[in-house]
Design a protein around this motif. Structure first.
Motif, PDB file in Angstrom:
ATOM      1  N   ALA A 277      36.953  31.066 -49.366  1.00  0.00           N
ATOM      2  CA  ALA A 277      37.739  29.505 -49.410  1.00  0.00           C
ATOM      3  C   ALA A 277      39.196  29.607 -48.786  1.00  0.00           C
ATOM      4  O   ALA A 277      39.718  30.724 -48.901  1.00  0.00           O
ATOM      5  CB  ALA A 277      37.899  29.208 -50.687  1.00  0.00           C
ATOM      6  N   TYR A 278      39.282  28.528 -48.194  1.00  0.00           N
ATOM      7  CA  TYR A 278      40.661  28.295 -47.341  1.00  0.00           C
ATOM      8  C   TYR A 278      41.545  27.623 -48.412  1.00  0.00           C
ATOM      9  O   TYR A 278      41.523  26.500 -48.839  1.00  0.00           O
ATOM     10  CB  TYR A 278      40.502  27.571 -46.031  1.00  0.00           C
ATOM     11  CG  TYR A 278      41.841  27.447 -45.385  1.00  0.00           C
ATOM     12  CD1 TYR A 278      42.510  28.077 -44.759  1.00  0.00           C
ATOM     13  CD2 TYR A 278      42.271  26.294 -45.481  1.00  0.00           C
ATOM     14  CE1 TYR A 278      43.648  28.061 -44.251  1.00  0.00           C
ATOM     15  CE2 TYR A 278      43.605  25.763 -44.941  1.00  0.00           C
ATOM     16  CZ  TYR A 278      44.189  26.553 -44.233  1.00  0.00           C
ATOM     17  OH  TYR A 278      45.454  26.488 -43.619  1.00  0.00           O
TER      18      TYR A 278
ATOM     19  N   VAL B  16      52.295  16.803 -54.215  1.00  0.00           N
ATOM     20  CA  VAL B  16      51.732  18.059 -54.008  1.00  0.00           C
ATOM     21  C   VAL B  16      50.025  17.974 -54.101  1.00  0.00           C
ATOM     22  O   VAL B  16      49.948  18.004 -55.092  1.00  0.00           O
ATOM     23  CB  VAL B  16      52.580  19.225 -54.655  1.00  0.00           C
ATOM     24  CG1 VAL B  16      51.913  20.678 -54.104  1.00  0.00           C
ATOM     25  CG2 VAL B  16      53.950  19.356 -54.192  1.00  0.00           C
ATOM     26  N   SER B  17      49.283  18.716 -53.128  1.00  0.00           N
ATOM     27  CA  SER B  17      48.117  18.979 -53.381  1.00  0.00           C
ATOM     28  C   SER B  17      47.968  20.469 -52.977  1.00  0.00           C
ATOM     29  O   SER B  17      48.390  20.757 -52.179  1.00  0.00           O
ATOM     30  CB  SER B  17      47.108  18.066 -52.611  1.00  0.00           C
ATOM     31  OG  SER B  17      47.186  16.616 -53.303  1.00  0.00           O
ATOM     32  N   SER B  18      47.309  21.311 -53.852  1.00  0.00           N
ATOM     33  CA  SER B  18      46.848  22.504 -53.708  1.00  0.00           C
ATOM     34  C   SER B  18      45.373  22.988 -54.060  1.00  0.00           C
ATOM     35  O   SER B  18      45.036  22.341 -55.265  1.00  0.00           O
ATOM     36  CB  SER B  18      47.937  23.442 -54.271  1.00  0.00           C
ATOM     37  OG  SER B  18      47.917  23.160 -55.703  1.00  0.00           O
ATOM     38  N   LYS B  19      44.662  23.479 -53.339  1.00  0.00           N
ATOM     39  CA  LYS B  19      43.303  23.710 -53.545  1.00  0.00           C
ATOM     40  C   LYS B  19      42.864  24.695 -52.611  1.00  0.00           C
ATOM     41  O   LYS B  19      43.385  24.791 -51.447  1.00  0.00           O
ATOM     42  CB  LYS B  19      42.418  22.459 -53.643  1.00  0.00           C
ATOM     43  CG  LYS B  19      42.342  21.751 -52.170  1.00  0.00           C
ATOM     44  CD  LYS B  19      41.484  20.494 -52.232  1.00  0.00           C
ATOM     45  CE  LYS B  19      41.184  19.994 -50.958  1.00  0.00           C
ATOM     46  NZ  LYS B  19      42.206  19.561 -50.068  1.00  0.00           N
TER      47      LYS B  19
ATOM     48  N   MET C  45      41.906  21.158 -39.362  1.00  0.00           N
ATOM     49  CA  MET C  45      42.949  22.450 -39.605  1.00  0.00           C
ATOM     50  C   MET C  45      43.838  22.461 -40.796  1.00  0.00           C
ATOM     51  O   MET C  45      44.174  23.656 -41.270  1.00  0.00           O
ATOM     52  CB  MET C  45      44.165  22.281 -38.488  1.00  0.00           C
ATOM     53  CG  MET C  45      43.270  22.655 -36.990  1.00  0.00           C
ATOM     54  SD  MET C  45      42.633  24.378 -36.983  1.00  0.00           S
ATOM     55  CE  MET C  45      43.866  25.295 -37.283  1.00  0.00           C
ATOM     56  N   THR C  46      44.271  21.190 -41.346  1.00  0.00           N
ATOM     57  CA  THR C  46      44.990  21.041 -42.431  1.00  0.00           C
ATOM     58  C   THR C  46      43.999  21.469 -43.618  1.00  0.00           C
ATOM     59  O   THR C  46      44.701  22.210 -44.546  1.00  0.00           O
ATOM     60  CB  THR C  46      45.621  19.786 -42.675  1.00  0.00           C
ATOM     61  OG1 THR C  46      46.621  19.071 -41.579  1.00  0.00           O
ATOM     62  CG2 THR C  46      46.260  19.719 -44.017  1.00  0.00           C
ATOM     63  N   PHE C  47      42.989  20.886 -43.965  1.00  0.00           N
ATOM     64  CA  PHE C  47      42.265  21.295 -45.193  1.00  0.00           C
ATOM     65  C   PHE C  47      41.123  22.419 -45.005  1.00  0.00           C
ATOM     66  O   PHE C  47      40.920  23.062 -45.931  1.00  0.00           O
ATOM     67  CB  PHE C  47      41.331  19.915 -45.420  1.00  0.00           C
ATOM     68  CG  PHE C  47      42.257  18.809 -45.946  1.00  0.00           C
ATOM     69  CD1 PHE C  47      43.311  18.530 -46.584  1.00  0.00           C
ATOM     70  CD2 PHE C  47      41.878  17.734 -44.859  1.00  0.00           C
ATOM     71  CE1 PHE C  47      43.788  17.627 -46.831  1.00  0.00           C
ATOM     72  CE2 PHE C  47      42.794  16.439 -45.215  1.00  0.00           C
ATOM     73  CZ  PHE C  47      43.506  16.596 -46.161  1.00  0.00           C
TER      74      PHE C  47
END
Length: 259
Positions: free
Chosen positions: A58-59, A87-90, A252-254
């Protein structure tokens, strides 16, 4: 696997017109359709094994963003709801990491399931993403990770909970907090939520639950995971037109890659 091996078709008869109409009515009325125990125990076990084995690939990323998922608006200050950052983090694995024999892929590709989704959402057609990464994703939220408040850009989302943590990771939402088509962003209502003056609804779900959610006008988030057990969630994404790709910047971001 056949669709009958994946979906509890006795409880959820996907070809029954009256069942389809009930689901459509529920989604249109509440903005959310929750189908508990949608997945058979054997298919869910296979999904859990696949997600666990894929977690090392996973990235993981962390972003700050506005609830509107738009760039900073120079007409407003940093504290304005249009510009306030959450904020989102995953972590995420992409479609090309989902095995060809995965029950997730069999479900996604099944004509019966697509016809069900089309009827319930009112879409005339459903197509996979053309970029090879975005159609099926598995999301991971480890301790402390969260999905910040936001409105979706798409008209609907389909999620399937694979593993539930021991605490936290609650899906919270407020229905129709804005009207994007009319250009009504309801900054005051968003500010009240971000300031803790408005209490959202909480959607409780267990592994195997399928959810269809209209998030374009309904603000939502997933609260931080408060346990050491990872939240695992599959996202099944379709487009109404063929040949659509997620933008390169979004990939690229996700995902951390373009292909």
């Amino acid at each position: 696997m056949s669709i009958e091996e994946i979906v509890q078709t006795a409880e959820y008869p996907l070809a029954d017109p009256s069942f389809l109409d009930r689901c459509k009515k529920a989604l249109d009325s509440a903005g959310v359709l929750v189908l508990p125990d949608f997945i058979t125990s054997s298919a869910l076990e296979a999904m859990q094994n696949e997600a666990t084995q894929g977690q090392s690939k996973a990235y993981f990323c962390k972003q700050s963003h506005s609830v509107y998922l738009t760039p900073e608006n120079p007409l407003f200050g940093a504290d304005h709801p249009a510009n306030r950052q959450v904020v989102s983090s995953k972590g995420c694995i992409c479609d090309d990491d989902v095995a060809s024999e995965s029950p997730l892929r069999a479900l996604y590709d099944a004509r019966l399931f697509r016809d069900f989704v089309k009827h319930v959402t009112g879409e005339s057609a459903l197509h996979p993403y053309a970029d090879g990464l975005s159609s099926i994703n598995i999301h991971y939220a480890e301790r402390g990770q969260e999905l910040g408040w936001h409105f979706d850009n798409s008209s609907f989302a389909i999620t399937l909970l694979i593993q539930k943590p021991d605490a936290g990771s609650d899906f919270e939402y407020i229905k129709d907090l804005r009207n994007a088509d009319a250009g009504e962003m309801n900054y005051d209502g968003v500010a009240a939520l971000l300031d803790g003056k408005t209490k959202p609804k909480v959607l409780n779900m267990d592994p195997g639950t399928l959810v269809l959610f209209r998030g374009r006008n309904s603000i939502h988030r997933v609260s931080p995971n408060e346990s050491d057990k990872t939240r695992m969630l599959a996202v099944l994404a379709y487009n109404s037109e063929p040949g659509i790709e997620l933008s390169e910047s979004a990939r690229m971001t996700f995902y951390g890659r373009l292909s």
